[in-house]
Design an enzyme around this catalytic site. Structure first.
Site, PDB file in Angstrom:
ATOM      1  N   TYR A  66       7.555   8.249  16.778  1.00 54.28           N
ATOM      2  CA  TYR A  66       7.459   7.791  15.399  1.00 54.28           C
ATOM      3  C   TYR A  66       9.019   8.629  14.848  1.00 54.28           C
ATOM      4  CZ  TYR A  66       6.834   8.845  10.071  1.00 54.28           C
ATOM      5  OH  TYR A  66       7.036   8.854   9.059  1.00 54.28           O
TER       6      TYR A  66
ATOM      7  N   THR B  25      -1.829   9.277   1.498  1.00 47.53           N
ATOM      8  CA  THR B  25      -1.424   6.969   1.877  1.00 47.53           C
ATOM      9  C   THR B  25      -2.173   7.535   3.035  1.00 47.53           C
ATOM     10  OG1 THR B  25       0.178   7.564   3.152  1.00 47.53           O
ATOM     11  CG2 THR B  25       0.770   7.555   0.709  1.00 47.53           C
TER      12      THR B  25
ATOM     13  N   SER C 267       0.758  -1.486   0.187  1.00 45.77           N
ATOM     14  CA  SER C 267       0.123   0.213  -0.220  1.00 45.77           C
ATOM     15  C   SER C 267       0.939   0.933  -0.270  1.00 45.77           C
ATOM     16  CB  SER C 267      -1.249   0.095   1.379  1.00 45.77           C
ATOM     17  OG  SER C 267      -0.190   0.534   2.528  1.00 45.77           O
TER      18      SER C 267
ATOM     19  N   LYS D 150      12.394   8.009  13.008  1.00 43.02           N
ATOM     20  CA  LYS D 150      12.991   8.708  11.967  1.00 43.02           C
ATOM     21  C   LYS D 150      14.462   9.590  12.391  1.00 43.02           C
ATOM     22  CE  LYS D 150       9.916   7.010   9.276  1.00 43.02           C
ATOM     23  NZ  LYS D 150      10.076   5.693   8.196  1.00 43.02           N
TER      24      LYS D 150
ATOM     25  N   SER E 275      11.223  10.398   6.872  1.00 41.30           N
ATOM     26  CA  SER E 275      10.324  11.599   7.055  1.00 41.30           C
ATOM     27  C   SER E 275      10.901  13.111   7.305  1.00 41.30           C
ATOM     28  CB  SER E 275       9.291  11.280   8.580  1.00 41.30           C
ATOM     29  OG  SER E 275       8.515  12.232   8.378  1.00 41.30           O
TER      30      SER E 275
END
Length: 266
Positions: free
Chosen positions: A156, A191, A15, A160, A143
């Site tokens: 998160y 997304t 995906s 990164k 990111s």
């Protein structure tokens, strides 16, 4: 690097950016190895590729990036089905939608297992093979949150930032070994990533962020990445206002701190 007839392994290919990259690279003549946890989606993608082209240009190797044993098994299996991996794209990852004070340490660890230790382990499994074959191209999906902190992304963002540090150092180590390293830093891309983002207790967020819906179209993102591969870029920033925020942080930090405290995290 021209991707035609190159063997490219993409994780997180069922995906989002990974799937869009698979489409773009296959259309440019690459031989693909598609990985992810969703075996059904991977097989559907392979079937579509086989139906529209010469069968044999796409292989599926499903596994969970957060499980070290599965990573090693996947790498060994890939060595049996192809003669080499020219490009490894570490794309698989999971996002976060929770404040630090409401997020368990177990969720932070889960984020690190998938986003940091997984790509590092897979890279270490493939890198000796690349060196043996005389070179390769390693790509990691970081990111914009790996360049500056952002609300509801503490764990998160930490993963990164860690990726940036590891792969920048790896690039320096391999600069004379014919191994290229590229770090991609997307901002908001359209997304379904927020739907599967982890909340404080580890459950899925299940909501599509407005900011994500208004993000860069995923097919455009894939085309930008493919151009960067062709031109052997070292670092790529993809986004809209997020990339401008990085420039502001570097040039005028007080304005950055003013803005980042006022931007919605969803």
């Amino acid at each position: 690097m021209d991707v035609r007839n190159k063997v490219i392994w993409i994780t997180g290919a069922s995906s989002g950016i990974g799937e869009a990259l698979a489409d773009e690279l296959f259309n440019r003549g690459a031989i693909l190895i598609l990985s992810g946890r969703n075996k059904v989606r991977l097989n559907e993608k392979k079937a579509a590729f086989d139906a529209g082209s010469t069968p044999g240009r796409c292989h599926t190797v499903p596994f969970d990036m957060s499980k070290p044993g599965e990573i090693q098994d996947a790498a060994e299996y890939v060595k049996h089905i192809v003669s080499r991996v020219d490009i490894l794209i570490n794309n698989a990852g999971v996002s976060q939608r929770s404040y630090a004070y409401e997020t368990s340490v177990e969720v932070d660890r889960q984020l690190f297992e998938t986003n940091f230790f997984g790509p590092v382990a897979l890279t270490k499994a493939v890198l000796p093979w690349m060196l043996e074959k005389g070179g390769g191209f390693i790509i990691v999906m970081s990111s914009m949150a790996g360049k500056y902190g952002f609300k509801m992304r503490t764990g998160y963002s930490a993963t990164k930032h860690a990726l940036n540090g590891f792969f920048e150092s790896l690039r320096a180590e391999l600069h004379d070994r014919n191994i290229r390293v590229m770090i991609i830093c997307p901002g908001r891309i359209n997304t379904p990533l927020p739907m599967r983002a982890l909340t404080g207790d580890g459950s899925p967020h299940g909501i599509m962020d407005k900011g994500q819906l208004n993000g860069v179209p995923v097919k455009k993102c894939a085309r930008i990445i493919c151009r960067a591969i062709r031109h052997n870029r070292k670092e790529v920033f993809i986004g809209r206002g997020e990339t401008f925020l990085l420039v502001i942080k570097r040039a005028f930090p007080p304005l950055y701190y003013f803005l980042v405290n006022r931007i919605s995290p969803t």
